[in-house]
Design an enzyme around this catalytic site. Sequence first.
Site, PDB file in Angstrom:
ATOM      1  N   ARG A 124     -22.610 -87.493 -68.854  1.00 18.21           N
ATOM      2  CA  ARG A 124     -21.502 -86.731 -68.273  1.00 18.21           C
ATOM      3  C   ARG A 124     -20.256 -86.753 -69.151  1.00 18.21           C
ATOM      4  O   ARG A 124     -19.394 -85.879 -69.043  1.00 18.21           O
ATOM      5  CB  ARG A 124     -21.200 -87.244 -66.857  1.00 18.21           C
ATOM      6  CG  ARG A 124     -20.473 -86.224 -66.038  1.00 18.21           C
ATOM      7  CD  ARG A 124     -20.250 -86.582 -64.562  1.00 18.21           C
ATOM      8  NE  ARG A 124     -21.058 -87.607 -64.000  1.00 18.21           N
ATOM      9  CZ  ARG A 124     -20.597 -88.801 -63.587  1.00 18.21           C
ATOM     10  NH1 ARG A 124     -19.328 -89.105 -63.720  1.00 18.21           N
ATOM     11  NH2 ARG A 124     -21.415 -89.678 -63.055  1.00 18.21           N
ATOM     12  N   TYR A 181      -6.073 -64.165 -61.031  1.00 21.01           N
ATOM     13  CA  TYR A 181      -7.508 -63.920 -60.859  1.00 21.01           C
ATOM     14  C   TYR A 181      -7.872 -64.231 -59.395  1.00 21.01           C
ATOM     15  O   TYR A 181      -7.487 -65.279 -58.878  1.00 21.01           O
ATOM     16  CB  TYR A 181      -8.239 -64.842 -61.843  1.00 21.01           C
ATOM     17  CG  TYR A 181      -9.728 -64.778 -61.819  1.00 21.01           C
ATOM     18  CD1 TYR A 181     -10.406 -63.615 -62.185  1.00 21.01           C
ATOM     19  CD2 TYR A 181     -10.473 -65.900 -61.489  1.00 21.01           C
ATOM     20  CE1 TYR A 181     -11.796 -63.581 -62.189  1.00 21.01           C
ATOM     21  CE2 TYR A 181     -11.859 -65.873 -61.502  1.00 21.01           C
ATOM     22  CZ  TYR A 181     -12.514 -64.710 -61.843  1.00 21.01           C
ATOM     23  OH  TYR A 181     -13.876 -64.678 -61.856  1.00 21.01           O
ATOM     24  N   ASP A 200      -3.646 -69.603 -67.309  1.00 19.08           N
ATOM     25  CA  ASP A 200      -5.000 -69.068 -67.506  1.00 19.08           C
ATOM     26  C   ASP A 200      -4.939 -68.161 -68.731  1.00 19.08           C
ATOM     27  O   ASP A 200      -4.407 -67.056 -68.685  1.00 19.08           O
ATOM     28  CB  ASP A 200      -5.436 -68.297 -66.252  1.00 19.08           C
ATOM     29  CG  ASP A 200      -6.847 -67.720 -66.374  1.00 19.08           C
ATOM     30  OD1 ASP A 200      -7.310 -67.492 -67.517  1.00 19.08           O
ATOM     31  OD2 ASP A 200      -7.474 -67.472 -65.329  1.00 19.08           O
ATOM     32  N   LYS A 218     -15.958 -65.575 -71.218  1.00 20.77           N
ATOM     33  CA  LYS A 218     -15.533 -64.272 -71.715  1.00 20.77           C
ATOM     34  C   LYS A 218     -15.622 -64.230 -73.246  1.00 20.77           C
ATOM     35  O   LYS A 218     -16.711 -64.189 -73.769  1.00 20.77           O
ATOM     36  CB  LYS A 218     -14.133 -63.955 -71.192  1.00 20.77           C
ATOM     37  CG  LYS A 218     -14.000 -64.153 -69.659  1.00 20.77           C
ATOM     38  CD  LYS A 218     -14.751 -63.103 -68.857  1.00 20.77           C
ATOM     39  CE  LYS A 218     -14.904 -63.422 -67.377  1.00 20.77           C
ATOM     40  NZ  LYS A 218     -13.673 -63.635 -66.624  1.00 20.77           N
TER      41      LYS A 218
HETATM   42  C1  LIG Z   1     -13.561 -64.398 -65.399  1.00 20.27           C
HETATM   43  C2  LIG Z   1     -12.251 -65.060 -65.240  1.00 20.27           C
HETATM   44  C3  LIG Z   1     -12.166 -66.361 -64.749  1.00 20.27           C
HETATM   45  C4  LIG Z   1     -13.347 -67.116 -64.205  1.00 20.27           C
HETATM   46  O1  LIG Z   1     -14.328 -67.402 -65.116  1.00 20.27           O
HETATM   47  P1  LIG Z   1     -15.841 -67.667 -64.669  1.00 20.27           P
HETATM   48  O2  LIG Z   1     -16.447 -68.281 -65.868  1.00 20.27           O
HETATM   49  O3  LIG Z   1     -16.411 -66.340 -64.300  1.00 20.27           O
HETATM   50  O4  LIG Z   1     -15.815 -68.609 -63.501  1.00 20.27           O
HETATM   51  C5  LIG Z   1     -10.921 -66.939 -64.694  1.00 20.27           C
HETATM   52  N1  LIG Z   1      -9.815 -66.292 -65.081  1.00 20.27           N
HETATM   53  C6  LIG Z   1      -9.860 -65.041 -65.553  1.00 20.27           C
HETATM   54  C7  LIG Z   1      -8.600 -64.381 -65.983  1.00 20.27           C
HETATM   55  C8  LIG Z   1     -11.076 -64.374 -65.637  1.00 20.27           C
HETATM   56  O5  LIG Z   1     -11.101 -63.106 -66.054  1.00 20.27           O
END
Ligand SMILES: *Cc1c(COP(=O)(O)O)cnc(C)c1O
Length: 389
Positions: free
Chosen positions: A55, A108, A180, A205
């Site tokens: 972990r 988000y 974020d 992403k």
């Molecule tokens: C897609 C996204 C997330 C979440 O990511 P996941 O890997 O799908 O959980 C968080 N913040 C933003 C701005 C996003 O576009």
Amino acid sequence: MKKETQLISAGRSKKYTQGVVNPVLQRASTVVFDSVAEFKEAAKNRGNHALFYGRRGTNTHFALQEAIAELEGGAGCALYPSGAAAIANTLLSFVKSGDHILMMDSAYEPTRDFCDKILQGMGVSTTYYDPTIGAGVSELIQDNTRVLFMESPGSITMEVQDVPSLVKAAKAHGLITMLDNTYGNGLSFRPLDFGVDISIQAATKYIVGHSDVMMGVSVATEEYWPTLRENSYLLGQCCSADDAYMALRGLRTMAVRLKQHEQSALQVANWLSEHPLVDHVRHPALPSCPGHEFFKRDFNGSNGLFSIVLKQGNQDALDALVEALHHFKMGFSWGGYESLITTNLTMKGLRSQTGWNFGPVVRLHIGLEDVEDLIADLSQGLDVYASKL
Ligand SMILES: *Cc1c(COP(=O)(O)O)cnc(C)c1O
């Protein structure tokens, strides 16, 4: 060293690669020790990229963690099984019952839902603020406010935030600042350079970049890294070595992918801004996007993601548009090599402070297809849209 160069060498220590280009793929739960002395040494170094227990990560994870910490300019990087897990666990690592969070109104959606549905029940309250508020956020800070959370640009409506002003206000009151940075990805924007304490990304992403792995990352400053690391560990957060390997592989080509996404998206955005059905384009690099001046001041570049606001519409017309497109698939994610589209007729339920007085929003992710093909596709799709109005 330019960032593009740094991205190629970051995390490529011989400890992790054993002499080849990429790190070893080391899957493990259990680490075994040959002597008590070796075990004691490992225990002492367990937070410090040394093998201790699965972990805590293996050499595959350590290579990725070092690369992303370097990309974001932080003291360390925690890995999570998704971007949503990164956001939830980073918040959980720093709040306790009775605390208050300031969250931007165009966050988000799952971030918002986490605050309203989970943190609320644990006695942590949230106030949503207008993403364009800047220094005015001071007036919303309470005695129990612990965290100022940002996301720039905001999800779907793409407001670029005045991060230095927000951070200044937060720091005057001793708050922890989190951002974020999924859009900014560490190459286009580095929150820690602007005084933010913790930069969070959905690595799902652009880092992974091929729509085949879910992962989240959180990078903290020297001051907050030990707490983030230990609390995320206690919350049981980790990811598989295979996924860490894939994310690092994606990271190596991120700069060149981003350049193409950026160039094509700008071309499509400029074309759309002249289209008679379009009210305005929310692309951070265009003046019609709220906060464009902060984008120009603080960012190194854009990418494939932007939204358009249509003058008028209805759900049937939006559905017909999506159905008519060949290269844009309906999908909630972005940052992969493929083009995607999502639509929102009214933004209902997604904003609580800032209302929405415009037409339907269409969010596009411009992939790596030929840009002329994409424009032709949108052109015929919008003709179908017009026929349904
Ligand atoms: C897609 C996204 C997330 C979440 O990511 P996941 O890997 O799908 O959980 C968080 N913040 C933003 C701005 C996003 O576009």
